[in-house]
Design a protein around this motif. Sequence first.
Motif, short mmCIF file in Angstrom:
data_model
loop_
_atom_site.label_atom_id
_atom_site.label_comp_id
_atom_site.label_asym_id
_atom_site.label_seq_id
_atom_site.Cartn_x
_atom_site.Cartn_y
_atom_site.Cartn_z
N GLY A 52 0.80 -1.22 0.00
CA GLY A 52 0.00 0.00 0.00
C GLY A 52 0.83 1.27 0.00
O GLY A 52 0.30 2.36 0.25
N VAL A 53 2.12 1.15 -0.31
CA VAL A 53 3.01 2.32 -0.33
C VAL A 53 2.89 3.00 -1.69
O VAL A 53 3.24 2.42 -2.72
N GLU A 54 2.39 4.22 -1.71
CA GLU A 54 2.25 4.96 -2.96
C GLU A 54 3.44 5.87 -3.23
O GLU A 54 3.70 6.21 -4.38
N SER A 55 4.13 6.27 -2.18
CA SER A 55 5.32 7.10 -2.35
C SER A 55 6.35 6.75 -1.29
O SER A 55 5.99 6.38 -0.17
N VAL A 56 7.61 6.87 -1.66
CA VAL A 56 8.73 6.61 -0.76
C VAL A 56 9.40 7.95 -0.48
O VAL A 56 9.88 8.62 -1.39
N GLU A 57 9.41 8.33 0.80
CA GLU A 57 10.00 9.62 1.17
C GLU A 57 11.47 9.69 0.77
O GLU A 57 11.95 10.71 0.29
N ALA A 58 12.17 8.57 0.95
CA ALA A 58 13.57 8.50 0.54
C ALA A 58 13.97 7.05 0.34
O ALA A 58 13.54 6.17 1.10
#
Length: 315
Positions: free
Chosen positions: A107-113
């Motif tokens: 469910g991860v839509e974006s990775v901060e880093a």
Amino acid sequence: MVLPVGRSFYTNTRFGRVKGFRYAADNGRADAPVIVIQGGISATGQLWRLDGSGWWQSLYNVFAPAEDVQVISFDYLGGVGGSDTPTQPLTVTEHTQAYTDALTQLGVESVEAWVGGSFGGVLGLHAAAQQHGPVIRRLAVIGAAHKPSIQSALLRSFQQLLLQHAESPQQGVILARALAMLTYRSADEFEQRFANSDDALQYVLAQGERLLRRHGNQANTLFTHLTPALNDYQVDPKRISCPVQVIGFASDSIAPTALVAELEALLPHCHSYLSIETPYGHDGFIKNVADYQQPLRHFIPPLKTSRLELTENPL
């Protein structure tokens, strides 16, 4: 505070079942910003452990103070962790697809880093350049470049020859790992550390024996499934739109200064480029964390705003 104990999980991808670990505060939010950390080919997702024996234990001080982030790391397919070993070795592109697919299933839509050292840095470059999967907002590339160096490709070719001509698979692993140690460290370190070449030879052979002792037959797949993929990859840095922090090591022969500087020059948004002097060569990405922990912390917003600063290993 990010705890040093990771909760393990499994996800099924088109390339096999992937084992991962999630590190977060006990009361952390499930939707907290995600930071992905991937290490070298012999890495596992067990980055940090209470007993201090995690694969990238020295990096823990950078992330421990964060109050509202979750760190995710994966065992490599065909590696020494709990992920599957595919029948056929995967390409670097396929490895990247597997781990970005796993993030999507979580469910991860974006990775901060994405923080990648060595092989993990190569995967981060691929993940940031591809047009599908979670959005990579920031990328830290440590001891890696957008294409293999000729010397590192020769190293891996010789490792394959050792595996083919050794008297047994076990001997092949020991010799291949010993050869790798010659390029993971610098000539200066060998001069400073050993009185003669016999002592140095015993050291590199002992490192091969240690790898075999710890991982048994699974150690063989490092050289049959992972290292060959690094001879045949190339990333177009111009396709990477997010800010990138590049960290290299002056004595690194796997990701030499010339290639790392070329990567920095080709990136549209290189936030910063740090070259570190070290006798540890390629292993500087593990050994010299103290030299880049502050720049790395300030590069990643959730870490920069953490209120707690750790000056000593809390474990």
